[in-house]
Design an enzyme around this catalytic site. Sequence first.
Site, PDB file in Angstrom:
ATOM      1  CG  ASP A 186      -5.903   3.202   0.621  1.00 12.12           C
ATOM      2  OD1 ASP A 186      -5.003   2.346   0.736  1.00 12.12           O
ATOM      3  OD2 ASP A 186      -6.576   3.358  -0.424  1.00 12.12           O
ATOM      4  CG  ASP A 234      -1.649   1.269   1.458  1.00 13.04           C
ATOM      5  OD1 ASP A 234      -1.922   1.965   0.462  1.00 13.04           O
ATOM      6  OD2 ASP A 234      -1.957   1.590   2.623  1.00 13.04           O
ATOM      7  CG  ASP A 246      -1.437   1.517  -3.781  1.00 14.98           C
ATOM      8  OD1 ASP A 246      -0.238   1.226  -3.992  1.00 14.98           O
ATOM      9  OD2 ASP A 246      -1.790   2.280  -2.844  1.00 14.98           O
ATOM     10  CD  GLU A 250     -10.044 -20.456 -12.158  1.00 17.65           C
ATOM     11  OE1 GLU A 250     -10.250 -20.728 -10.972  1.00 17.65           O
ATOM     12  OE2 GLU A 250     -10.644 -19.542 -12.769  1.00 17.65           O
ATOM     13  CG  ASP A 267     -12.028 -16.130 -13.595  1.00 14.94           C
ATOM     14  OD1 ASP A 267     -11.401 -16.618 -12.639  1.00 14.94           O
ATOM     15  OD2 ASP A 267     -13.265 -15.939 -13.591  1.00 14.94           O
TER      16      ASP A 267
END
Length: 535
Positions: free
Chosen positions: A25, A21, A29, A264, A202
């Site tokens: 926050d 991070d 990110d 996947e 996916d």
Amino acid sequence: MSGQWWRDAVLYQIYPRSFADSDGDGIGDLPGITARLDHVAQLGADAIWLSPFYPSPQADFGYDISDYESVDPVYGTLDDFDAMVTAAHSRGIRVVIDIVMNHTSDEHPWFLESRSDRTNPKRDWYIWADPAPDGGPPNNWLSAFERCGTAWKLDAATGQYYLHSFTPGQPDLNWRNPDVHAAMHKVWQFWLDRGVDGFRIDVAHRLMKDPQLRDNPPEVAHARRHFSHPVVRQRNLDLPEVHDVLRDLRVVLDGYGDRFALGEVPISDDARLATYFGGDGMQTAFHIAFWEQPWDARAFRRCIDGLVARTRTDALPTYALSTHDISRTVSRYGIEHAPVAAMMMLTLRGVACVYYGEEIGMADAPPALEQDVDGRDGQRTPMQWDATGGFTTGNPWLPLAADQHVVNVAAQADDPGSLLNLYRRLIAYRRGSEDLRRGGYVSLDSPAEVFAYRRGDLLVALNFADHPVAFDVPGDAAGRVEVSTRLDREGVVSMRPLELEACEGVVLRLSVENLPGQNLPGQNLPGQDAAEAAP
């Protein structure tokens, strides 16, 4: 960065929310990832794979995408993404991103249009159906998530059900509509134009559904994934037409040069799984069964040998010990077995994928009930960089594990005997070894506690037991230690017997003329071309 780089690659999976991070926050990110790329480079990984970072209402933690061509503000901006790609490439690290093509978010503009009216031009972009005669769902298809029950949700405004293979917030796209195909083409090109080196697809096996929406046969109606039914097929996944979509994706990828697709494909039938990679579709796919095995040498041998026997000679699966969906190695098998597990994954014939934190032995850290959002949060806790955590200056979105003060990168970086440095040694050896990069695979007879196999001129012997094991290796009388899970194991060792300490793995160099299994009549190892296999 030569052609077909992926064939001997080590991927490093990053869950963006939990890696680093940069702004305090409490949520990881893209700038945080950029700032920590040196760790990936020092580990020796060839590429990073990023779980979704797109705008999303988070019904399934980013796998419900509301905009395919942007970055969720919590993770940064497109400029941040571009900067990360540039920084990765400058270190020789490729960038692979998740692409979710089976479904969108129910907040995606495409779906908002689709559900607005039965006559809307985008109505057929999704899979809609009238209720059954009793007013219930159109058929017996189930959501992949048991908690969701049926795969259908009634839209009261239009009086029809829409299909959702996962949560109701993830309506399935209709890939039989050419407009959907064209729209997704633009998405692929958008990211490839930004320098992305490939996609992790996916649920690649779910892209096509039975056009008549027929019930699944009773034998498989209860199944939420594809199991081993040689004749009876489910009608909402693993349809032959899926491969047409994947072939088209491959054409687009090939047009950009050396790019690749990793699938996947949760299919337990090895013969069907093998059709998804190595041909003119995706280059590789996860061997899902690999991370479902108990800690048993015989189980892993059966698992690996089963897929090898059904895979074309030039095809390579991808092996991972855990992912954002799969409990961590230490929690499933114990920290004492993590070194052998790492050696196995990184010496098998295939692509290897390391989930962030596996290299330091992070364990699942299930949050308190009131903080648990998803049920899989325990394996998604923040990366442990140093004794204070090092993930954020704020309050992390999930609590760090209680062992962060000892299980962290800083504590292990300069310790030659640490798990982190074993991963570094294994990856460096893999990169420099022609046998591991290009050699075949043959499993060898060994005691029940040991998984032993040959990779070219190398013998890999993995003792799964918590006690020493000794066995005679046919062929050579001795071998030279190349890599071991023990720092004090080096030099030439006897093979009659080969003595392995408890929970020890070793890679040995054997002499070519006395190699176990060498010169067997008619032997053609996976990965050998006809010239190599010819007598």
